[in-house]
Design a protein around this motif. Structure first.
Motif, PDB file in Angstrom:
ATOM      1  N   ALA A 206       0.820  -1.213   0.000  1.00  0.00           N
ATOM      2  CA  ALA A 206       0.000   0.000   0.000  1.00  0.00           C
ATOM      3  C   ALA A 206       0.854   1.262   0.000  1.00  0.00           C
ATOM      4  O   ALA A 206       1.822   1.379   0.740  1.00  0.00           O
ATOM      5  N   PHE A 207       0.446   2.220  -0.826  1.00  0.00           N
ATOM      6  CA  PHE A 207       0.989   3.573  -0.807  1.00  0.00           C
ATOM      7  C   PHE A 207      -0.150   4.489  -0.372  1.00  0.00           C
ATOM      8  O   PHE A 207      -0.167   4.971   0.758  1.00  0.00           O
ATOM      9  N   ALA A 208      -1.129   4.712  -1.236  1.00  0.00           N
ATOM     10  CA  ALA A 208      -2.295   5.519  -0.875  1.00  0.00           C
ATOM     11  C   ALA A 208      -3.538   4.719  -1.251  1.00  0.00           C
ATOM     12  O   ALA A 208      -3.909   4.633  -2.422  1.00  0.00           O
ATOM     13  N   SER A 209      -4.171   4.151  -0.250  1.00  0.00           N
ATOM     14  CA  SER A 209      -5.154   3.097  -0.500  1.00  0.00           C
ATOM     15  C   SER A 209      -6.371   3.539  -1.305  1.00  0.00           C
ATOM     16  O   SER A 209      -6.963   2.724  -1.996  1.00  0.00           O
ATOM     17  N   SER A 210      -6.759   4.803  -1.231  1.00  0.00           N
ATOM     18  CA  SER A 210      -7.952   5.221  -1.976  1.00  0.00           C
ATOM     19  C   SER A 210      -7.621   5.559  -3.429  1.00  0.00           C
ATOM     20  O   SER A 210      -8.519   5.897  -4.209  1.00  0.00           O
ATOM     21  N   LEU A 211      -6.336   5.468  -3.779  1.00  0.00           N
ATOM     22  CA  LEU A 211      -5.891   5.835  -5.130  1.00  0.00           C
ATOM     23  C   LEU A 211      -5.191   4.686  -5.851  1.00  0.00           C
ATOM     24  O   LEU A 211      -5.236   4.613  -7.085  1.00  0.00           O
ATOM     25  N   ASP A 212      -4.524   3.814  -5.106  1.00  0.00           N
ATOM     26  CA  ASP A 212      -3.717   2.741  -5.702  1.00  0.00           C
ATOM     27  C   ASP A 212      -4.572   1.830  -6.582  1.00  0.00           C
ATOM     28  O   ASP A 212      -5.639   1.371  -6.159  1.00  0.00           O
ATOM     29  N   GLN A 213      -4.070   1.525  -7.765  1.00  0.00           N
ATOM     30  CA  GLN A 213      -4.749   0.562  -8.621  1.00  0.00           C
ATOM     31  C   GLN A 213      -3.715  -0.128  -9.515  1.00  0.00           C
ATOM     32  O   GLN A 213      -2.882   0.524 -10.142  1.00  0.00           O
ATOM     33  N   GLY A 214      -3.767  -1.453  -9.535  1.00  0.00           N
ATOM     34  CA  GLY A 214      -2.871  -2.220 -10.389  1.00  0.00           C
ATOM     35  C   GLY A 214      -3.410  -2.293 -11.806  1.00  0.00           C
ATOM     36  O   GLY A 214      -4.618  -2.140 -12.028  1.00  0.00           O
ATOM     37  N   GLY A 215      -2.511  -2.520 -12.758  1.00  0.00           N
ATOM     38  CA  GLY A 215      -2.955  -2.637 -14.141  1.00  0.00           C
ATOM     39  C   GLY A 215      -1.860  -3.200 -15.022  1.00  0.00           C
ATOM     40  O   GLY A 215      -0.721  -3.374 -14.584  1.00  0.00           O
ATOM     41  N   PRO A 216      -2.217  -3.507 -16.279  1.00  0.00           N
ATOM     42  CA  PRO A 216      -1.273  -4.127 -17.208  1.00  0.00           C
ATOM     43  C   PRO A 216      -0.517  -3.116 -18.076  1.00  0.00           C
ATOM     44  O   PRO A 216      -1.018  -2.036 -18.365  1.00  0.00           O
ATOM     45  N   MET A 217       0.688  -3.527 -18.493  1.00  0.00           N
ATOM     46  CA  MET A 217       1.495  -2.744 -19.429  1.00  0.00           C
ATOM     47  C   MET A 217       1.981  -3.676 -20.526  1.00  0.00           C
ATOM     48  O   MET A 217       2.364  -4.818 -20.236  1.00  0.00           O
ATOM     49  N   GLY A 218       1.982  -3.194 -21.762  1.00  0.00           N
ATOM     50  CA  GLY A 218       2.408  -4.034 -22.883  1.00  0.00           C
ATOM     51  C   GLY A 218       2.715  -3.175 -24.091  1.00  0.00           C
ATOM     52  O   GLY A 218       2.731  -1.950 -24.012  1.00  0.00           O
ATOM     53  N   LEU A 219       2.958  -3.849 -25.213  1.00  0.00           N
ATOM     54  CA  LEU A 219       3.275  -3.091 -26.426  1.00  0.00           C
ATOM     55  C   LEU A 219       2.013  -2.560 -27.091  1.00  0.00           C
ATOM     56  O   LEU A 219       2.057  -1.541 -27.774  1.00  0.00           O
ATOM     57  N   THR A 220       0.902  -3.244 -26.910  1.00  0.00           N
ATOM     58  CA  THR A 220      -0.317  -2.866 -27.625  1.00  0.00           C
ATOM     59  C   THR A 220      -1.529  -2.870 -26.687  1.00  0.00           C
ATOM     60  O   THR A 220      -1.515  -3.512 -25.633  1.00  0.00           O
TER      61      THR A 220
END
Lengths: 488, 95
Positions: A206-220
């Motif tokens: 946790a950094f800032a719980s009301s803002l943190d969100q995981g997501g994907p990164m890729g070429l496309t």
């Protein structure tokens, strides 16, 4: 049999694996060899786990031989070192956790591994995800594959650099104020911050719980959509994760943009934006128009206070979240504490780097007696105004288009001594986190050999639209397929 | 908006965060600069605006209160700096 030309995208690899052109073990070895050969110049990984990866790949090959054929089965990925992984250390790029092993896997990790993905290693990042350049890492900065004297952005800088340098086809990231989108922009890759609550935060430090969100990164956008399919979904271990019917984020990719209403926020195109990036936004708007969309200007009147409102809220939450690092239960502990107060303050003073300390101090200050109303409460009121601006804009348009960052990648060391200048590089990204909306950055041009990132912002839970626009754009442009010379 | 070195050290003490004496001036100056810029937020009228703590305002989720996973104390304490017989060790608190 050797395969010198492995396809670069997850989507193409997925087809090739299904057709038996190569095995997951071969593909994984290919990436491990590239990391071994090339990552000395990028420092995009904190930990590489070849044995773990090969074992996972062999298991994926067994599953495929037994008849399974999921899109992610046997696909390697790079995992931001903020996601807890059992058996592989999780450092958050901090001295505080430099040797820490999590006792469990994050939900995201569980889901990606259940889908058959192969973890190549843990990527570099700003310490505790606090930074916009990857320079606050205890393990040294990651470098931008387009110019190794420049930063890859942050905080998910290692993930962005690894994907740009083709050291992994896709990667995980987390985005509290732009930490997926900003490094994606600076490294010329595609990254998506989902709607808040889409992706479980369980096991994501946790950094800032009301803002943190995981997501994907890729070429496309297509690769990002494929990976997002496996990352989302309610999780009873994260009470803020959202229960919704399962969605296929690939569903709308192929649909034409006819009739799409695109808004360009005037506040994002003002004097703070580099003219060359403004030109890229204009060209992209024209391209979307040719593809059937209509373009109109919209206004986000409170965009100018998004950065201060964000930093007040995020630092306040961080000061609370990071109180758990006390030198007692896990993490760094100072030598020979004289008493308990000394143990706490010296363990924290030694374990945290300068930027993390600054955020803890700012957060503690704005929450302290006598300052709460003027700072924290005020910032939360602005948060509502900023959210209302976006809600109003989405009454008029389907998606917003603008720059991701005001400038292309800056030089290592250029902003590190000036925290405020660094914070202002998040000017176009932080509002999206305060409002909880989905936002994507995609490559949209080059300036002096450095990639330009363009941001698409969608309405709540409208990731499919954002991905559709990005995919259609990528069918008609080739910015996303350009590769840095250093990665060859 | 200005934060003195004494203010800075008071905040650091609240946060149980050691700041070396020779660094306190630098942090105080940096925080003063940051807060001076952030004071922009005071210029926006927010009368009658309800603070927003969370972008997705949902109700808390309830679940059955049942044991769902076992806690392995040894495993959880494997990352602890100093333990003895299952207890975390800290400097003596009561003389």
């Amino acid at each position: 049999m050797t395969h010198p030309d492995y396809p670069q995208t997850l989507a193409a690899q997925s087809v090739a694996l299904a057709e038996g052109q190569f095995s997951s073990v071969e593909l994984t070895q290919h990436y491990l060899e590239r990391i071994n050969r090339l990552d000395g110049q990028f420092n995009s990984f904190i930990t590489v786990c070849p044995d773990f990866a090969i074992a996972q790949a062999a298991e994926a090959d067994r599953r495929r031989a037994a008849g399974e054929n999921g899109a992610l089965l046997g696909i390697p990925y790079a995992n931001k070192d903020i996601f807890c992984t059992k058996g592989i250390k999780t450092t958050c790029a901090s001295r505080m956790l430099a040797d820490w092993q999590a006792p469990y896997d994050a939900t995201v990790v569980e889901r990606l591994h259940a889908a058959g993905m192969v973890m190549l290693g843990k990527t570099n990042m700003d310490e505790f995800a606090m930074g916009s350049s990857n320079e606050t890492s205890w393990f040294g900065p990651a470098r931008n594959p387009w110019d190794t004297n420049r930063v890859p952005g942050g905080s998910s800088g290692g993930s962005a650099a690894a994907v740009a340098a083709r050291l992994a086809p896709v990667a995980t990231g987390t985005d509290t104020g732009g930490s997926i989108r900003q490094p994606a922009a600076l490294c010329g890759v595609t990254g998506l911050k989902p709607t808040y609550g889409r992706v479980s935060r369980w096991g994501m430090i946790a950094f800032a719980s009301s803002l943190d969100q995981g997501g994907p990164m890729g070429l496309t956008a297509e690769d990002v959509a494929l990976m997002l399919n496996a990352m989302t979904g309610a999780d009873r271990r994260d009470a803020t994760s959202i229960e919704r019917a399962p969605e296929n984020f690939m569903a709308d990719l192929g649909k034409p943009l006819t009739g799409l209403k695109v808004g360009v926020p005037t506040e994002f195109m003002d004097a703070g934006l580099s003219p060359a990036i403004r030109a890229c936004v204009d060209v992209t708007a024209s391209t979307l128009k040719q593809l059937g969309a209509s373009i109109k200007e919209v206004s986000l009147p409170n965009a100018g206070v998004a950065v201060p409102a964000y930093y007040v809220v995020a630092s306040a939450e961080a000061s609370s979240n990071l109180s758990r690092y006390d030198g007692v239960r896990f993490g760094h502990r100072c030598e020979n504490p004289v008493d308990l107060a000394d143990l706490y303050s010296r363990s924290r003073g030694e374990g945290f780097g300068n930027e993390v300390k600054r955020r803890i101090l700012v957060g503690t200050y704005v929450l302290s007696a006598g300052y709460y109303d003027a700072w924290y409460r005020k910032a939360q009121q602005l948060r509502r105004l900023i959210q209302q601006d976006y809600v109003a804009a989405f009454n008029d348009v389907d998606v917003l288009l603008g720059p991701t960052t005001p400038n292309t990648a800056f030089a290592l060391g250029e902003n590190i001594a000036d925290p405020l200048t660094m914070y202002l590089s998040d000017i176009y990204t932080t509002g999206v986190n305060l409002a909880g909306l989905p936002g994507l950055s995609m490559p949209g041009g080059f300036v002096d050999g450095l990639p330009v990132g363009l941001q698409l912002i969608g309405n709540y839970f409208d990731e499919r639209r954002v991905l559709q626009v990005a995919h259609q754009f990528q069918q008609h442009t080739d910015w996303h397929s350009r590769m840095p010379v250093a990665a060859e | 908006m200005s934060l003195s070195t004494a203010d800075l050290l008071r905040v650091a003490r609240l946060a149980r965060l050691q700041i070396a004496d020779h660094e306190a001036d630098t942090y105080a100056a940096q925080l003063s600069g940051i807060l001076a810029h952030f004071s922009l937020i005071g210029e926006v009228n927010t009368d009658a605006i309800v603070p927003l703590a969370h972008a997705i305002e949902t109700v808390g989720q309830l679940r059955e209160d049942v044991v769902s996973e076992a806690v392995d104390r040894d495993q959880l304490q494997a990352g602890a700096p100093l333990v003895e017989n299952g207890y975390y060790l800290v400097p003596r608190v009561i003389e």
